[in-house]
Design a protein around this motif. Structure first.
Motif, PDB file in Angstrom:
ATOM      1  N   LYS A 193      -7.659  -1.349  -1.196  1.00 22.99           N
ATOM      2  CA  LYS A 193      -8.261  -0.632  -0.073  1.00 22.99           C
ATOM      3  C   LYS A 193      -9.778  -0.817  -0.014  1.00 22.99           C
ATOM      4  O   LYS A 193     -10.438  -0.247   0.843  1.00 22.99           O
ATOM      5  CB  LYS A 193      -7.942   0.859  -0.169  1.00 22.99           C
ATOM      6  CG  LYS A 193      -6.503   1.211   0.086  1.00 22.99           C
ATOM      7  CD  LYS A 193      -6.188   1.034   1.545  1.00 22.99           C
ATOM      8  CE  LYS A 193      -4.845   1.634   1.860  1.00 22.99           C
ATOM      9  NZ  LYS A 193      -4.576   1.603   3.286  1.00 22.99           N
ATOM     10  N   TYR A 228      -3.996  -8.554  -3.823  1.00 21.54           N
ATOM     11  CA  TYR A 228      -5.024  -8.050  -2.912  1.00 21.54           C
ATOM     12  C   TYR A 228      -6.224  -8.993  -2.842  1.00 21.54           C
ATOM     13  O   TYR A 228      -6.766  -9.243  -1.763  1.00 21.54           O
ATOM     14  CB  TYR A 228      -5.500  -6.663  -3.355  1.00 21.54           C
ATOM     15  CG  TYR A 228      -4.551  -5.540  -3.045  1.00 21.54           C
ATOM     16  CD1 TYR A 228      -3.995  -5.377  -1.780  1.00 21.54           C
ATOM     17  CD2 TYR A 228      -4.222  -4.600  -4.012  1.00 21.54           C
ATOM     18  CE1 TYR A 228      -3.142  -4.325  -1.491  1.00 21.54           C
ATOM     19  CE2 TYR A 228      -3.377  -3.544  -3.741  1.00 21.54           C
ATOM     20  CZ  TYR A 228      -2.838  -3.413  -2.470  1.00 21.54           C
ATOM     21  OH  TYR A 228      -1.999  -2.368  -2.193  1.00 21.54           O
ATOM     22  N   LEU A 237       1.957   6.539  -6.820  1.00 18.67           N
ATOM     23  CA  LEU A 237       0.876   7.371  -7.351  1.00 18.67           C
ATOM     24  C   LEU A 237       1.142   8.850  -7.097  1.00 18.67           C
ATOM     25  O   LEU A 237       0.885   9.688  -7.969  1.00 18.67           O
ATOM     26  CB  LEU A 237      -0.460   6.948  -6.733  1.00 18.67           C
ATOM     27  CG  LEU A 237      -0.960   5.568  -7.153  1.00 18.67           C
ATOM     28  CD1 LEU A 237      -2.139   5.137  -6.294  1.00 18.67           C
ATOM     29  CD2 LEU A 237      -1.320   5.536  -8.628  1.00 18.67           C
ATOM     30  N   LEU A 280       2.532   1.764  -3.381  1.00 19.79           N
ATOM     31  CA  LEU A 280       1.589   2.292  -4.373  1.00 19.79           C
ATOM     32  C   LEU A 280       1.233   3.741  -4.083  1.00 19.79           C
ATOM     33  O   LEU A 280       1.112   4.554  -5.013  1.00 19.79           O
ATOM     34  CB  LEU A 280       0.329   1.431  -4.430  1.00 19.79           C
ATOM     35  CG  LEU A 280       0.456   0.131  -5.202  1.00 19.79           C
ATOM     36  CD1 LEU A 280      -0.810  -0.703  -5.081  1.00 19.79           C
ATOM     37  CD2 LEU A 280       0.771   0.396  -6.660  1.00 19.79           C
ATOM     38  N   GLU A 281       1.064   4.091  -2.819  1.00 17.28           N
ATOM     39  CA  GLU A 281       0.761   5.479  -2.470  1.00 17.28           C
ATOM     40  C   GLU A 281       1.861   6.418  -2.953  1.00 17.28           C
ATOM     41  O   GLU A 281       1.581   7.458  -3.560  1.00 17.28           O
ATOM     42  CB  GLU A 281       0.578   5.621  -0.959  1.00 17.28           C
ATOM     43  CG  GLU A 281      -0.707   5.014  -0.448  1.00 17.28           C
ATOM     44  CD  GLU A 281      -0.747   4.893   1.073  1.00 17.28           C
ATOM     45  OE1 GLU A 281       0.216   5.347   1.753  1.00 17.28           O
ATOM     46  OE2 GLU A 281      -1.729   4.325   1.583  1.00 17.28           O
ATOM     47  N   ASP A 291       0.834  -1.209   0.000  1.00 20.43           N
ATOM     48  CA  ASP A 291       0.000   0.000   0.000  1.00 20.43           C
ATOM     49  C   ASP A 291       0.863   1.251   0.000  1.00 20.43           C
ATOM     50  O   ASP A 291       0.621   2.185  -0.769  1.00 20.43           O
ATOM     51  CB  ASP A 291      -0.922   0.018   1.225  1.00 20.43           C
ATOM     52  CG  ASP A 291      -2.046  -0.995   1.145  1.00 20.43           C
ATOM     53  OD1 ASP A 291      -2.320  -1.514   0.043  1.00 20.43           O
ATOM     54  OD2 ASP A 291      -2.654  -1.265   2.200  1.00 20.43           O
ATOM     55  N   GLY A 323      -3.868   3.360  -9.835  1.00 22.49           N
ATOM     56  CA  GLY A 323      -4.844   3.863  -8.867  1.00 22.49           C
ATOM     57  C   GLY A 323      -6.004   2.904  -8.692  1.00 22.49           C
ATOM     58  O   GLY A 323      -6.513   2.715  -7.579  1.00 22.49           O
ATOM     59  N   TYR A 375      -4.740   0.113  -6.523  1.00 18.34           N
ATOM     60  CA  TYR A 375      -4.676   0.586  -5.139  1.00 18.34           C
ATOM     61  C   TYR A 375      -6.079   0.626  -4.522  1.00 18.34           C
ATOM     62  O   TYR A 375      -6.280   0.193  -3.390  1.00 18.34           O
ATOM     63  CB  TYR A 375      -4.023   1.964  -5.096  1.00 18.34           C
ATOM     64  CG  TYR A 375      -3.981   2.579  -3.725  1.00 18.34           C
ATOM     65  CD1 TYR A 375      -3.076   2.131  -2.770  1.00 18.34           C
ATOM     66  CD2 TYR A 375      -4.846   3.610  -3.377  1.00 18.34           C
ATOM     67  CE1 TYR A 375      -3.029   2.697  -1.506  1.00 18.34           C
ATOM     68  CE2 TYR A 375      -4.806   4.180  -2.127  1.00 18.34           C
ATOM     69  CZ  TYR A 375      -3.901   3.719  -1.187  1.00 18.34           C
ATOM     70  OH  TYR A 375      -3.879   4.278   0.061  1.00 18.34           O
ATOM     71  N   PHE A 400      -0.784  -6.661  -8.621  1.00 15.98           N
ATOM     72  CA  PHE A 400      -1.259  -6.025  -7.392  1.00 15.98           C
ATOM     73  C   PHE A 400      -2.708  -6.419  -7.082  1.00 15.98           C
ATOM     74  O   PHE A 400      -3.032  -6.779  -5.945  1.00 15.98           O
ATOM     75  CB  PHE A 400      -1.141  -4.501  -7.472  1.00 15.98           C
ATOM     76  CG  PHE A 400       0.263  -3.992  -7.342  1.00 15.98           C
ATOM     77  CD1 PHE A 400       1.049  -4.327  -6.250  1.00 15.98           C
ATOM     78  CD2 PHE A 400       0.809  -3.175  -8.306  1.00 15.98           C
ATOM     79  CE1 PHE A 400       2.347  -3.855  -6.123  1.00 15.98           C
ATOM     80  CE2 PHE A 400       2.099  -2.695  -8.199  1.00 15.98           C
ATOM     81  CZ  PHE A 400       2.876  -3.039  -7.100  1.00 15.98           C
TER      82      PHE A 400
END
Length: 159
Positions: free
Chosen positions: A64, A143, A14, A10-11, A7, A57, A60, A139
């Motif tokens: 989440k 997840y 991005l 990726l944050e 996470d 995105g 991601y 990804f």
């Protein structure tokens, strides 16, 4: 790698992509209106950054659980059946990610490199642009496998 580290990765990715895109578009505006001669590569780079930003995105958001969902049916189900429905929908998303993002994306990237396709302004191989598809597929698959493990564990424990 743990989910939290992915996470965070990726944050940051991005954020860097978005920051780069803002700078690129800003430079394009400056060269167009102040220098009166727009850079030939700024529009193309912004387009490629937007592709990467939107696809990563989405991966991601999938991790989440921020994606759009229709919650009409779960309202009428008991807890056990909600978990079963969750397993079914998560499995469908996982299969889609594997088939479209991983398999289809890798195939498209391979074909792009094999044909030697390049972008007009940056002369960047198109395969580099679209390699984000299998990356995002990895990804999303990661997840969704974690989600399935959690749901199976909760179903088994009666939670």
């Amino acid at each position: 790698m743990t989910k939290n580290r992915i996470d965070l990765f990726l944050e940051w990715t991005l954020a860097i992509l978005l920051g780069t895109m803002v700078i690129d578009v800003f430079w394009g505006v400056i060269t167009r209106y102040i220098l009166d001669s727009q850079s030939s590569w700024t529009d193309e780079l912004a387009r490629f950054l937007l592709i990467w930003l939107s696809i990563l995105g989405a991966a991601y958001a999938s991790g989440k659980k921020l994606h759009i969902a229709i919650d009409l049916l779960p309202k009428y189900l008991n807890d056990r059946n909600k978990k079963i429905l969750d397993i079914i929908t998560t499995s469908i998303v996982l299969l889609f990610a594997i088939a479209v993002f991983l398999v289809g994306g890798l195939r498209y990237v391979y074909i792009s490199f094999a044909l030697g396709q390049t972008s007009p302004a940056l002369k960047l191989p198109i395969g580099v642009v679209y390699i984000v598809m299998p990356i995002a597929g990895l990804f999303v698959s990661y997840y969704k496998i974690l989600d399935l493990q959690t749901t199976f564990k909760n179903l088994k424990n009666g939670n």
